[in-house]
Scaffold this motif. Structure first.
Motif, PDB file in Angstrom:
ATOM      1  N   GLY A   1       0.793  -1.210   0.000  1.00 16.21           N
ATOM      2  CA  GLY A   1       0.000   0.000   0.000  1.00 16.21           C
ATOM      3  C   GLY A   1       0.829   1.264   0.000  1.00 16.21           C
ATOM      4  N   ASP A   2       2.122   1.168   0.312  1.00 20.17           N
ATOM      5  CA  ASP A   2       2.998   2.336   0.288  1.00 20.17           C
ATOM      6  C   ASP A   2       3.259   2.777  -1.149  1.00 20.17           C
ATOM      7  N   PHE A   3       3.730   4.012  -1.286  1.00 22.50           N
ATOM      8  CA  PHE A   3       4.153   4.544  -2.574  1.00 22.50           C
ATOM      9  C   PHE A   3       5.662   4.764  -2.534  1.00 22.50           C
ATOM     10  N   VAL A   4       6.316   4.383  -3.621  1.00 21.16           N
ATOM     11  CA  VAL A   4       7.770   4.467  -3.684  1.00 21.16           C
ATOM     12  C   VAL A   4       8.192   5.076  -5.008  1.00 21.16           C
ATOM     13  N   ASP A   5       9.402   5.655  -5.003  1.00 19.67           N
ATOM     14  CA  ASP A   5      10.094   6.034  -6.229  1.00 19.67           C
ATOM     15  C   ASP A   5      11.135   4.964  -6.528  1.00 19.67           C
ATOM     16  N   VAL A   6      11.264   4.616  -7.793  1.00 17.72           N
ATOM     17  CA  VAL A   6      12.225   3.594  -8.213  1.00 17.72           C
ATOM     18  C   VAL A   6      13.417   4.289  -8.854  1.00 17.72           C
ATOM     19  N   PHE A   7      14.574   4.167  -8.230  1.00 17.33           N
ATOM     20  CA  PHE A   7      15.823   4.697  -8.768  1.00 17.33           C
ATOM     21  C   PHE A   7      16.642   3.544  -9.343  1.00 17.33           C
TER      22      PHE A   7
ATOM     23  N   LEU B   1      11.047  -0.840 -16.306  1.00 17.24           N
ATOM     24  CA  LEU B   1      11.318  -1.529 -15.047  1.00 17.24           C
ATOM     25  C   LEU B   1      12.027  -2.857 -15.276  1.00 17.24           C
ATOM     26  N   THR B   2      11.597  -3.626 -16.250  1.00 15.23           N
ATOM     27  CA  THR B   2      12.207  -4.936 -16.482  1.00 15.23           C
ATOM     28  C   THR B   2      13.644  -4.817 -16.990  1.00 15.23           C
ATOM     29  N   ILE B   3      13.891  -3.885 -17.907  1.00 16.63           N
ATOM     30  CA  ILE B   3      15.264  -3.702 -18.394  1.00 16.63           C
ATOM     31  C   ILE B   3      16.134  -3.120 -17.301  1.00 16.63           C
ATOM     32  N   GLY B   4      15.587  -2.189 -16.527  1.00 11.79           N
ATOM     33  CA  GLY B   4      16.363  -1.637 -15.426  1.00 11.79           C
ATOM     34  C   GLY B   4      16.738  -2.679 -14.396  1.00 11.79           C
ATOM     35  N   ASP B   5      15.824  -3.601 -14.119  1.00 13.82           N
ATOM     36  CA  ASP B   5      16.117  -4.660 -13.154  1.00 13.82           C
ATOM     37  C   ASP B   5      17.153  -5.632 -13.695  1.00 13.82           C
ATOM     38  N   ALA B   6      17.189  -5.807 -15.027  1.00 15.05           N
ATOM     39  CA  ALA B   6      18.129  -6.750 -15.633  1.00 15.05           C
ATOM     40  C   ALA B   6      19.516  -6.166 -15.829  1.00 15.05           C
ATOM     41  N   THR B   7      19.619  -4.852 -16.087  1.00 19.04           N
ATOM     42  CA  THR B   7      20.904  -4.256 -16.434  1.00 19.04           C
ATOM     43  C   THR B   7      21.538  -3.461 -15.306  1.00 19.04           C
ATOM     44  N   GLY B   8      20.778  -3.017 -14.343  1.00 19.14           N
ATOM     45  CA  GLY B   8      21.313  -2.206 -13.258  1.00 19.14           C
ATOM     46  C   GLY B   8      20.798  -2.669 -11.912  1.00 19.14           C
ATOM     47  N   ARG B   9      20.986  -1.826 -10.927  1.00 22.52           N
ATOM     48  CA  ARG B   9      20.501  -2.111  -9.579  1.00 22.52           C
ATOM     49  C   ARG B   9      19.405  -1.123  -9.239  1.00 22.52           C
ATOM     50  N   LEU B  10      18.251  -1.670  -8.813  1.00 21.61           N
ATOM     51  CA  LEU B  10      17.119  -0.829  -8.462  1.00 21.61           C
ATOM     52  C   LEU B  10      17.153  -0.482  -6.978  1.00 21.61           C
ATOM     53  N   MET B  11      16.636   0.680  -6.665  1.00 19.89           N
ATOM     54  CA  MET B  11      16.538   1.132  -5.282  1.00 19.89           C
ATOM     55  C   MET B  11      15.161   1.767  -5.100  1.00 19.89           C
ATOM     56  N   LEU B  12      14.438   1.304  -4.069  1.00 15.74           N
ATOM     57  CA  LEU B  12      13.126   1.862  -3.762  1.00 15.74           C
ATOM     58  C   LEU B  12      13.283   2.948  -2.714  1.00 15.74           C
ATOM     59  N   ALA B  13      12.692   4.100  -2.980  1.00 18.47           N
ATOM     60  CA  ALA B  13      12.710   5.221  -2.046  1.00 18.47           C
ATOM     61  C   ALA B  13      11.286   5.427  -1.542  1.00 18.47           C
ATOM     62  N   LEU B  14      11.095   5.233  -0.256  1.00 21.66           N
ATOM     63  CA  LEU B  14       9.771   5.369   0.339  1.00 21.66           C
ATOM     64  C   LEU B  14       9.374   6.840   0.394  1.00 21.66           C
ATOM     65  N   ARG B  15       8.129   7.132   0.045  1.00 21.01           N
ATOM     66  CA  ARG B  15       7.656   8.503   0.031  1.00 21.01           C
ATOM     67  C   ARG B  15       6.309   8.609   0.734  1.00 21.01           C
ATOM     68  N   ASN B  16       5.995   9.805   1.171  1.00 16.89           N
ATOM     69  CA  ASN B  16       4.727  10.059   1.831  1.00 16.89           C
ATOM     70  C   ASN B  16       3.592   9.936   0.816  1.00 16.89           C
TER      71      ASN B  16
ATOM     72  N   GLN C   1      26.070   5.963 -13.556  1.00 20.52           N
ATOM     73  CA  GLN C   1      25.016   6.947 -13.377  1.00 20.52           C
ATOM     74  C   GLN C   1      23.938   6.387 -12.463  1.00 20.52           C
ATOM     75  N   ALA C   2      23.195   7.294 -11.836  1.00 19.38           N
ATOM     76  CA  ALA C   2      22.044   6.948 -11.019  1.00 19.38           C
ATOM     77  C   ALA C   2      20.973   7.980 -11.281  1.00 19.38           C
ATOM     78  N   ARG C   3      19.740   7.515 -11.474  1.00 18.00           N
ATOM     79  CA  ARG C   3      18.670   8.472 -11.762  1.00 18.00           C
ATOM     80  C   ARG C   3      17.321   7.849 -11.408  1.00 18.00           C
ATOM     81  N   LEU C   4      16.318   8.693 -11.415  1.00 18.87           N
ATOM     82  CA  LEU C   4      14.950   8.245 -11.151  1.00 18.87           C
ATOM     83  C   LEU C   4      14.429   7.495 -12.365  1.00 18.87           C
ATOM     84  N   LEU C   5      13.957   6.291 -12.145  1.00 10.18           N
ATOM     85  CA  LEU C   5      13.433   5.475 -13.237  1.00 10.18           C
ATOM     86  C   LEU C   5      11.919   5.577 -13.327  1.00 10.18           C
ATOM     87  N   LEU C   6      11.220   5.381 -12.219  1.00  8.56           N
ATOM     88  CA  LEU C   6       9.763   5.478 -12.150  1.00  8.56           C
ATOM     89  C   LEU C   6       9.402   6.221 -10.874  1.00  8.56           C
TER      90      LEU C   6
END
Length: 332
Positions: free
Chosen positions: A144-150, A218-233, A164-169
């Motif tokens: 139920g939480d909302f996150v940003d995917v980096f 999301l699928t290519i990002g998960d396959a080629t890099g490392r994803l990070m979830l950022a919890l948001r309000n 590089q690191a950037r916001l994906l979704l």
């Protein structure tokens, strides 16, 4: 005197025999009150109506996988009340059956789609990505939480010019994290110790609700890099402005427009998902054309028009491969 006594004794014995026969005949006859009681019981049974229950049934055949319309259901009064049956049409309308239901079949809860699929909105898809304690904000994420995917991409000198690191979704809803899910279904594990172990076990997957045209990212990002979830309000509605960035090119190019046809709108939704995305364009933003592999042009050459080169197999086909200004012939 003796004869009189014998006569009296014989008369008494005869009377006893007659009384015994009479008692036996009375015992053989049915009780006169029994038939009347039986008749009264049957009359009472006929006078009392059978108990019925309102049950929702299919008013016409319901195919599996299609939404049930309200006019395709009706309420009938049955003498049985099946477990999981509906009593009102509104409770079963707009649901989706998992198997074909014939007309007159009671509609029950276990015959309809349930679970996490009902929590996915229109135009969204539930996608699972690998998760660990670091990626999942120390396992503090809850359904139920909302996150940003980096995404983090490390330079290896081949696919990425530099790390590089950037916001994906942005602002994606978490449908499930580990064994916890927003569908609220109770755990099927009966043993309390196993349930406790399930709660403390680190999450291995995170399920996100993603628009279908962003699933490729999301699928290519998960396959080629490392994803990070950022919890948001959840009250934070901020998202990046898509107008500030150019759209990434698709892996499949749209068909060319014929002369006289109107210009097609940009691909969206399922069409954009079908067109796909390449990892190189995800990394470079589709601008680094020079780093793309040179396009090759291959054409079959008849074995009779070109003499076989040394070391080539006789009788095979040859292909001329053109890379930029270089040309070489390969046999196969």
């Amino acid at each position: 005197m003796i004869n009189l006594t014998k006569i009296i004794a014989a008369i008494l014995v005869l009377l006893a025999i007659l009384l015994g026969v009479y008692a036996w005949m009375l015992g053989r006859q049915p009780t006169p009150k029994a038939p009347a009681a039986s008749e009264r019981g049957s009359e009472q049974t006929k006078s009392q109506p059978a108990v019925t229950y309102p049950v929702v049934v299919a008013a016409k055949p319901l195919p599996a996988g299609q939404v049930i319309a309200a006019d395709a259901l009706r309420v009938e009064h049955l003498t049985v009340n099946p477990a999981g049956a509906f009593q009102e049409v509104a409770a079963a309308a707009d649901r989706v059956p998992v198997l074909d239901l014939s007309e007159g079949t009671p509609v029950m809860e276990n015959q309809l789609v349930s679970g996490l699929a009902l929590r996915v909105g229109a135009g969204e898809r539930a996608v699972a990505v690998k998760a660990d304690e670091i990626m999942g904000v120390g396992n503090k994420i809850q359904p139920g939480d909302f996150v940003d995917v980096f995404i983090t991409l490390k330079s290896d000198g081949k696919d990425v010019d530099r790390s590089q690191a950037r916001l994906l979704l942005s602002r994606k809803r978490v449908l499930a994290f580990g064994s916890a899910s927003v569908d609220g279904l109770p755990s099927k594990t009966a043993d309390k110790q196993q349930q406790q172990a399930q709660r403390t076990e680190p999450a291995r997957t995170a399920v996100l609700a993603v628009p279908v045209d962003d699933v490729n990212r999301l699928t290519i990002g998960d396959a080629t890099g490392r994803l990070m979830l950022a919890l948001r309000n959840p009250n934070d509605m901020g998202e990046p402005d898509p107008k500030l960035f150019t759209d990434l090119p698709t892996a499949l190019q749209p068909a060319s427009v014929r002369p006289g046809e109107p210009r097609r709108p940009p691909l969206e939704g399922l069409d954009r998902a079908q067109a796909g995305l390449t990892a190189l364009d995800l990394v470079t933003g589709g601008k680094n054309v020079a780093s793309r592999p040179a396009l090759t042009e291959a054409r079959a050459i008849s074995t009779g028009t070109r003499a076989p080169q040394p070391g080539t197999a006789r009788g095979g086909l040859q292909v001329e491969v053109i890379r930029g200004d270089r040309s070489e012939t390969m046999s196969y």
